[in-house]
Write an enzyme that holds these catalytic residues in place. Structure first.
Site, PDB file in Angstrom:
ATOM      1  N   ASN A   7      80.827  51.304  23.959  1.00 56.07           N
ATOM      2  CA  ASN A   7      80.596  51.695  25.517  1.00 56.07           C
ATOM      3  C   ASN A   7      81.724  52.588  26.106  1.00 56.07           C
ATOM      4  O   ASN A   7      82.514  51.909  26.513  1.00 56.07           O
ATOM      5  CB  ASN A   7      80.402  50.424  26.300  1.00 56.07           C
ATOM      6  CG  ASN A   7      79.888  50.738  27.490  1.00 56.07           C
ATOM      7  OD1 ASN A   7      80.002  51.853  28.099  1.00 56.07           O
ATOM      8  ND2 ASN A   7      79.561  49.664  28.407  1.00 56.07           N
ATOM      9  N   ARG A  91      76.515  52.910  23.935  1.00 53.32           N
ATOM     10  CA  ARG A  91      75.635  52.963  25.192  1.00 53.32           C
ATOM     11  C   ARG A  91      75.779  54.278  25.580  1.00 53.32           C
ATOM     12  O   ARG A  91      76.922  54.859  25.773  1.00 53.32           O
ATOM     13  CB  ARG A  91      76.339  51.848  25.872  1.00 53.32           C
ATOM     14  CG  ARG A  91      75.792  51.815  27.499  1.00 53.32           C
ATOM     15  CD  ARG A  91      76.507  51.009  28.338  1.00 53.32           C
ATOM     16  NE  ARG A  91      75.848  51.079  29.635  1.00 53.32           N
ATOM     17  CZ  ARG A  91      76.284  50.976  30.761  1.00 53.32           C
ATOM     18  NH1 ARG A  91      77.549  51.093  30.882  1.00 53.32           N
ATOM     19  NH2 ARG A  91      75.498  50.945  31.715  1.00 53.32           N
ATOM     20  N   HIS A 180      70.498  50.568  34.065  1.00 57.72           N
ATOM     21  CA  HIS A 180      70.383  49.184  33.667  1.00 57.72           C
ATOM     22  C   HIS A 180      69.191  48.901  32.652  1.00 57.72           C
ATOM     23  O   HIS A 180      69.037  47.580  32.571  1.00 57.72           O
ATOM     24  CB  HIS A 180      70.036  48.098  34.560  1.00 57.72           C
ATOM     25  CG  HIS A 180      71.585  47.816  35.634  1.00 57.72           C
ATOM     26  ND1 HIS A 180      71.375  47.488  36.972  1.00 57.72           N
ATOM     27  CD2 HIS A 180      72.621  47.913  35.215  1.00 57.72           C
ATOM     28  CE1 HIS A 180      72.623  47.614  37.327  1.00 57.72           C
ATOM     29  NE2 HIS A 180      73.617  47.635  36.626  1.00 57.72           N
ATOM     30  N   ARG A 241      78.216  49.577  46.794  1.00 57.20           N
ATOM     31  CA  ARG A 241      77.528  50.603  47.216  1.00 57.20           C
ATOM     32  C   ARG A 241      76.362  50.269  48.276  1.00 57.20           C
ATOM     33  O   ARG A 241      75.957  49.172  48.193  1.00 57.20           O
ATOM     34  CB  ARG A 241      76.693  50.986  45.720  1.00 57.20           C
ATOM     35  CG  ARG A 241      77.525  51.775  44.862  1.00 57.20           C
ATOM     36  CD  ARG A 241      76.820  51.962  43.331  1.00 57.20           C
ATOM     37  NE  ARG A 241      77.305  51.180  42.334  1.00 57.20           N
ATOM     38  CZ  ARG A 241      76.985  50.712  41.130  1.00 57.20           C
ATOM     39  NH1 ARG A 241      75.919  51.285  40.748  1.00 57.20           N
ATOM     40  NH2 ARG A 241      77.579  50.158  40.253  1.00 57.20           N
ATOM     41  N   GLU A 383      73.703  43.373  26.578  1.00 51.77           N
ATOM     42  CA  GLU A 383      73.486  44.873  26.178  1.00 51.77           C
ATOM     43  C   GLU A 383      73.878  45.318  24.864  1.00 51.77           C
ATOM     44  O   GLU A 383      73.189  46.238  24.323  1.00 51.77           O
ATOM     45  CB  GLU A 383      73.806  45.634  27.319  1.00 51.77           C
ATOM     46  CG  GLU A 383      73.268  45.777  28.430  1.00 51.77           C
ATOM     47  CD  GLU A 383      73.859  45.862  29.955  1.00 51.77           C
ATOM     48  OE1 GLU A 383      73.560  47.060  30.451  1.00 51.77           O
ATOM     49  OE2 GLU A 383      74.854  45.163  30.232  1.00 51.77           O
TER      50      GLU A 383
END
Ligand code: ADP
Length: 398
Positions: A7, A91, A180, A241, A383
């Site tokens: 990743n 990823r 996601h 955010r 993941e």
């Protein structure tokens, strides 16, 4: 089969080596400050002590070179030779509309990834750097790209087209993509196993709640709507955010002395739970302050839970029902109080939480009482495992 999962971010890189015969992690770690002073690599074998290697890393290739040497090191390594790495899974953040599922990387795929890079300028170039570095370090070893956006490519057009001039979609590719996806898909698969029903017979709502948060409506195994949008800024209140706001607010601010950069920084880095609470972007800190009676911390959590509840309601409407709601991500997996609060006003779904089960940590399980019409589950996301599974599936067939 041994799969190395990578990743790659702009200045950091996470990795895991998995033995896919057992789905066990053999070693993992992180390279930080790539291209910056003070860079280092950590290496953690499953049955050994963590090692930190402090060395200048001018690029991702330097970092990966150290990582594969540690993995195959005669003393601390977990494999005999780097030749034992059978495949590499990456990823990858943005697949645009080009990639609807994971793919084996070849020159054509790299070219197409470059073409969609402007949709994720911070992430995709870093992912590509990781791919190229591995091609040089392990030539001939198959690589697979797994896209965060791919799972959401099944959404119907009325869910992903914004009500803007249509040319913005056709000419500039402005639409909802969602993110996601690997996590939503993974927990949906695991939920189906726990519920004992095929995924393609279930209506699921998956809530990935972490620093970044998103919710996904998964009908019969396919993502039909999701709360993040063109970028990962949309939807829920997140750590820093804003999530959805009236877009006119941004125009108003820019007409009143704020620059575009300041507004961009505000909605990405200074808003969300941090902006409302003034405490922190970390939900543990906010919960601690809320417990002491801090009103803004309480409000930040109220907004967070309310939006999740109303988004779940919207997705029940989108699918005309729901069989189970799944919580995952740092907050979804760990916050007993947030889960209880989100589920507290859901009598219309026939949800009754089992308070004891809700308090248990780290276990994939149903946390509602047996008579609950809609089930609620906690499932730790993974993941890396999902990426490794896709990598095995695509490279074994070759
Ligand atoms: P990322 O999106 O970066 O992968 P994570 O999924 O690791 O993030 O989630 C990080 C968030 O999870 C942080 O806000 C952290 O405070 C929160 N978190 C972790 N443990 C708990 C806990 N016990 N209670 C509440 N929040 C928690």
């Amino acid at each position: 089969m041994k799969v190395l999962v990578i990743n790659a971010g702009s200045s950091s890189l996470k990795y895991q080596l998995l033995d896919m015969d057992t789905e066990k992690v053999l070693a993992k770690g992180l390279a930080e400050r790539i291209g910056i002073d003070g860079s280092n690599v950590t290496y953690q074998p499953a049955d050994g002590d963590k090692i930190t290697i402090t060395e200048p890393l001018k690029d991702h290739k330097d970092a990966l070179d150290i990582i594969i040497k540690e993995i195959a090191d005669p003393k601390v390594g977990v494999i005999d030779s780097i030749k034992d790495i059978d495949a590499v899974g990456h990823r990858t953040v943005h697949g645009g509309e080009t990639f609807t599922k994971s793919v084996v990387v070849d020159d054509n795929v790299v070219k197409k990834m470059e073409d969609v890079s402007d949709l994720a300028p911070l992430h995709n170039p870093a992912n590509l750097t990781g791919i190229r570095a591995m091609q040089e370090l392990l030539p001939g070893v198959p690589e697979v790209a797994v896209f965060d956006t791919a799972f959401h490519q099944t959404m119907p057009d009325y869910a992903y087209v914004y009500a803007l001039p249509y040319e913005l979609y056709t000419d500039k590719h402005i639409r909802k993509y969602g993110f996601h996806g690997t996590s939503h898909h993974f927990v949906a698969i695991e939920a189906a196993k726990i519920l004992g029903k095929p995924l393609d017979e279930l209506k699921l709502i998956t809530c990935h709640l972490g620093n970044g948060s998103s919710i996904d409506a998964i009908q019969y195994g396919k993502s039909v709507d999701t709360s993040m949008g063109f970028t990962p800024l949309a939807g829920l209140e997140m750590g820093t955010r804003s999530g959805d706001v009236d877009p006119s607010i941004l125009i108003y601010l820019e007409n009143n002395g704020y620059t575009v950069e300041e507004v961009g920084d505000m909605i990405n880095n200074k808003s969300g739970a941090l902006g409302v609470s003034g405490v922190s972007s970390d939900f543990r800190d906010i919960e601690e302050e809320a417990n002491k009676g801090n009103k803004r911390a309480i409000l930040a959590l109220d907004i967070f839970c309310y939006r999740i509840r109303t988004t779940i309601g919207a997705y029940v409407a989108a699918m005309d029902g729901v069989d189970a709601i799944i919580f995952t991500g740092g907050i979804g997996e760990n916050s007993v109080t947030d889960r209880a609060k989100i589920c507290s006003n859901m009598k219309y779904l026939g949800i009754t939480l089992d308070k004891d089960k809700n308090r248990e940590r780290g276990k994939a399980q149903i946390i509602t009482t047996p008579d609950s019409r809609t089930k609620v589950l906690v499932i730790p996301t993974n993941e890396e495992l999902m990426i490794a599974r896709d990598t095995v599936e695509l490279t074994e067939k070759k």
